[in-house]
Design an enzyme around this catalytic site. Structure first.
Site, PDB file in Angstrom:
ATOM      1  N   TRP A  19      60.075  -8.041  -9.879  1.00  0.00           N
ATOM      2  CA  TRP A  19      58.849  -8.838  -9.818  1.00  0.00           C
ATOM      3  C   TRP A  19      59.032 -10.137 -10.609  1.00  0.00           C
ATOM      4  CZ3 TRP A  19      55.349 -10.883 -13.278  1.00  0.00           C
ATOM      5  CH2 TRP A  19      54.138 -11.351 -12.750  1.00  0.00           C
TER       6      TRP A  19
ATOM      7  N   ARG B  73      56.465  -2.738   7.071  1.00  0.00           N
ATOM      8  CA  ARG B  73      55.275  -2.734   7.921  1.00  0.00           C
ATOM      9  C   ARG B  73      54.538  -4.059   7.798  1.00  0.00           C
ATOM     10  NH1 ARG B  73      51.873   1.734   5.553  1.00  0.00           N
ATOM     11  NH2 ARG B  73      52.933   0.989   3.697  1.00  0.00           N
TER      12      ARG B  73
ATOM     13  N   PHE C  32      57.017  -3.468 -16.579  1.00  0.00           N
ATOM     14  CA  PHE C  32      55.872  -4.257 -17.024  1.00  0.00           C
ATOM     15  C   PHE C  32      56.148  -4.718 -18.458  1.00  0.00           C
ATOM     16  CE2 PHE C  32      53.914  -2.399 -13.398  1.00  0.00           C
ATOM     17  CZ  PHE C  32      52.790  -3.175 -13.091  1.00  0.00           C
TER      18      PHE C  32
ATOM     19  N   THR D 109      57.350  -4.450  -3.366  1.00  0.00           N
ATOM     20  CA  THR D 109      58.059  -5.403  -4.222  1.00  0.00           C
ATOM     21  C   THR D 109      59.460  -4.890  -4.543  1.00  0.00           C
ATOM     22  OG1 THR D 109      55.951  -6.104  -5.190  1.00  0.00           O
ATOM     23  CG2 THR D 109      57.951  -6.622  -6.434  1.00  0.00           C
TER      24      THR D 109
ATOM     25  N   PHE E 202      52.224   4.518   0.554  1.00  0.00           N
ATOM     26  CA  PHE E 202      51.654   5.353  -0.506  1.00  0.00           C
ATOM     27  C   PHE E 202      52.709   6.236  -1.167  1.00  0.00           C
ATOM     28  CE2 PHE E 202      47.646   4.529   1.993  1.00  0.00           C
ATOM     29  CZ  PHE E 202      47.117   3.656   1.063  1.00  0.00           C
TER      30      PHE E 202
ATOM     31  N   ALA F  24      49.580   5.259   5.709  1.00  0.00           N
ATOM     32  CA  ALA F  24      50.210   6.559   5.465  1.00  0.00           C
ATOM     33  C   ALA F  24      49.206   7.621   5.050  1.00  0.00           C
ATOM     34  CB  ALA F  24      51.288   6.429   4.396  1.00  0.00           C
TER      35      ALA F  24
ATOM     36  N   LYS G  45      42.966  -3.740  -1.986  1.00  0.00           N
ATOM     37  CA  LYS G  45      44.394  -3.514  -2.213  1.00  0.00           C
ATOM     38  C   LYS G  45      45.213  -4.800  -2.111  1.00  0.00           C
ATOM     39  CE  LYS G  45      47.993  -0.217  -0.808  1.00  0.00           C
ATOM     40  NZ  LYS G  45      49.045  -1.074  -0.275  1.00  0.00           N
TER      41      LYS G  45
ATOM     42  N   LYS H  76      55.841  -0.694  -4.779  1.00  0.00           N
ATOM     43  CA  LYS H  76      56.838  -0.135  -3.868  1.00  0.00           C
ATOM     44  C   LYS H  76      57.425  -1.201  -2.939  1.00  0.00           C
ATOM     45  CE  LYS H  76      55.025   2.983  -1.394  1.00  0.00           C
ATOM     46  NZ  LYS H  76      54.537   2.041  -0.366  1.00  0.00           N
TER      47      LYS H  76
END
Length: 562
Positions: A415, A95, A387, A74, A306, A278, A106, A72
């Protein structure tokens, strides 16, 4: 030849000086406070002295997270880079990362691949000290509470009903429940206590929702730290204002309230400020940062933590309600891999084409799309974070299902390619921002009881049947309503992995109950926190924490961050 790691990509990038980034953003040097060559704080006076019109507000959210990863942040950064490539004046508002996930499982929150904010190491570690200031203010209040009790307890604070916890910005399960004040009378009164992680501190939420320094001080004075002795129906809340703590706390936070300016790998100005989780808080960067980004850019790209059932719900129902902000478009991030995981495929087999599993997992995405379009009535696009193992058949299936509900699905390759990989997504966002968002509504209203509000969230957003309050939560609801907090918005603390309060229930379950075990007031933030299921406000480290792989060489170069 293998892929470069995120930190290798970040360290090889050529950053522009923060003065150049500020100039690009239209920030006069009088508002800039430099922290070295590549970081700066922006004086919040800029907001009061700017007469610029607001740009378009774009919210990036996602499906429920899985071990497969969604990307998210990224996507948020890559979208901003892509908009810049289309000659759009763009700002990012994100954030700040917490040290807990950085050293846990994470990782950081500075994006990934060729869509990152830099300097990545600084942002993921101490940055400009905001979290340390928040922790200090939190713990100053805790110290003043126990000191007040030690010196006679004039406010009649019930020491068994002190609700204010200490905090530290680290995953440390050992501190969840402690006994302090041991060692004799001179060392305080022994009592049960505990720690939250700093991002769960109400001071974090209050700072992120404050409009200015005066508003922050008022919010700090309203912080409820506990209750007086007596029967439940006679108890009164005790606040930080009663302890005369708000002035000193605000003094610690006066610089932390100023947003931080950094840049993306493609030199888009990025404001990174505040960091409530979140799943246990409201999951959005600061109001000041968002407002500033809207004044400085034609497009402000922001994200909420999230899945859309948590971060986006709280962004829209709490942050937007308190501020009057209204997104022009919403980007919902999903991956083929994560949807197959929702369809029952193990993590090791996610690289294998499996259309049946994808069909089983797609209801999770569809539920979130439906919420954005038909509950909140906002324009929405699905960003499929690419991906290498994705197949054409799998991508086509997602595109077809999204079209059925009136949302376009666009492949995002930020990405691997940075802004270039997000051009199609950026074009779709530009188009959506011209659509009508005047029908925006919240998922619940503030009439009725606290339980009514919880039921609306469970039914409208999660797809469940009802919220079930434990006996303790029912008593807390009655007390909160008696004390005048009955009309506050609700911030649900819930597992991020499921639409339910059970992290093992994937996809889009129906007709389930959500158990609310505890209700507590965050009067400074302006909402009621509802703790559900097994959610905790102090995480623990995994068996093999990321900290084991992080190191620094003799030249001060950090490795292992991600």
């Amino acid at each position: 030849m293998g892929f470069k790691t995120d930190i290798e990509i970040a360290q090889e990038s050529e950053m522009q000086s923060i003065k150049e980034i500020a100039k690009k953003a239209g920030i006069d040097e009088e508002y800039l406070e430099q922290y070295g060559n590549y970081k700066a704080k922006i004086d919040y006076k800029l907001l009061k002295e700017s007469d610029a019109e607001n740009g378009k507000l774009v919210l990036v959210t996602a499906i429920n997270p899985t071990p497969a990863g969604e990307g998210k942040t990224t996507t948020t950064i890559g979208l901003a880079d892509a908009l810049q490539r289309l000659d759009k004046n763009t700002m990012v508002a994100l954030r700040e990362p917490s040290l807990g996930p950085v050293f846990g499982v994470k990782g950081g929150a500075a994006g990934g691949g060729y869509a990152q904010v830099v300097p990545m190491e600084d942002i993921n570690l101490h940055f400009t000290g905001d979290f340390h200031a928040i922790g200090a203010a939190n713990n100053l209040l805790a110290a003043m509470i126990d000191n007040h009790v030690f010196h006679g307890n004039e406010l009649n604070i019930d020491t068994k009903n002190i609700t204010w916890k200490r905090c530290v910005d680290m995953n440390d399960r050992q501190l969840r429940n402690i006994v302090d004040g041991l060692g004799g009378k001179s060392n305080g009164e022994p009592r049960e206590d505990g720690y939250d992680i700093t991002v769960a501190s109400e001071i974090m939420a209050a700072l992120c929702l404050a409009e200015d320094l005066t508003d922050l001080k008022e919010r700090l004075s309203r912080l409820v730290i506990g209750y007086t002795y007596g029967k439940r129906t006679e108890q009164k809340q005790v606040t930080a204002g009663d302890l005369h703590a708000e002035g000193a706390m605000c003094a610690l936070l006066k610089d932390a309230l100023k947003p931080n300016l950094v840049q993306t790998l493609e030199h888009v100005p990025a404001i990174v400020h505040g960091g409530p989780f979140a799943n246990i808080a409201h999951g959005c960067n600061s109001v000041i940062a968002t407002r500033m980004a809207l004044k400085l850019g034609d497009y402000c790209i922001t994200e909420a933590g999230f899945g859309a059932d948590l971060g986006a719900e709280k962004f829209l129902d709490i942050k937007c309600r308190q501020t009057g902000l209204k997104p022009n478009a919403v980007v919902l991030v999903a991956t083929v891999r994560a949807l197959k995981y929702n369809g029952g495929v193990s993590k090791d087999d996610l690289g294998i084409e499996n259309l049946e599993a994808l069909k089983k997992g797609l209801p999770n995405l569809m539920k979130h799309v439906n919420n954005i379009k038909n509950v909140y009535h906002l324009p929405c696009v699905v960003a499929i974070n690419a991906f290498p193992t994705d197949t054409r058949a799998e991508l086509s299936l997602i595109e077809e299902e999204c079209k059925k509900v009136g949302a376009n699905a666009v492949l995002s390759e930020v990405w691997a390619k940075g802004g270039e990989g997000g051009i199609r997504l950026a074009e779709e966002v530009i188009k959506l921002c011209e659509e009508d968002n005047s029908g925006f509504t919240y998922s619940y209203d503030l009439d009725g009881s606290i339980e009514d509000r919880l039921n609306q969230i469970v039914q409208n957003i999660y797809g469940g049947k009802r919220a079930v309050l434990t006996a303790a939560a029912q008593k807390q609801a009655e007390q909160l309503e008696r004390l005048g907090y009955g009309k506050y918005p609700v911030c649900v603390a819930k597992t991020q992995y499921s639409l339910t309060d059970d992290e093992t229930k994937l996809g889009a379950p129906k007709d389930f109950d959500v158990t609310v075990r505890e209700l507590k007031i965050s009067a400074g933030a302006g909402f009621i926190v509802a703790l559900t299921g097994k959610i905790m406000t102090m995480p623990g480290l995994p068996k093999r924490p990321a900290a084991e792989k992080i190191d620094v060489d003799e030249n001060g170069k950090i490795v292992g961050l991600f």
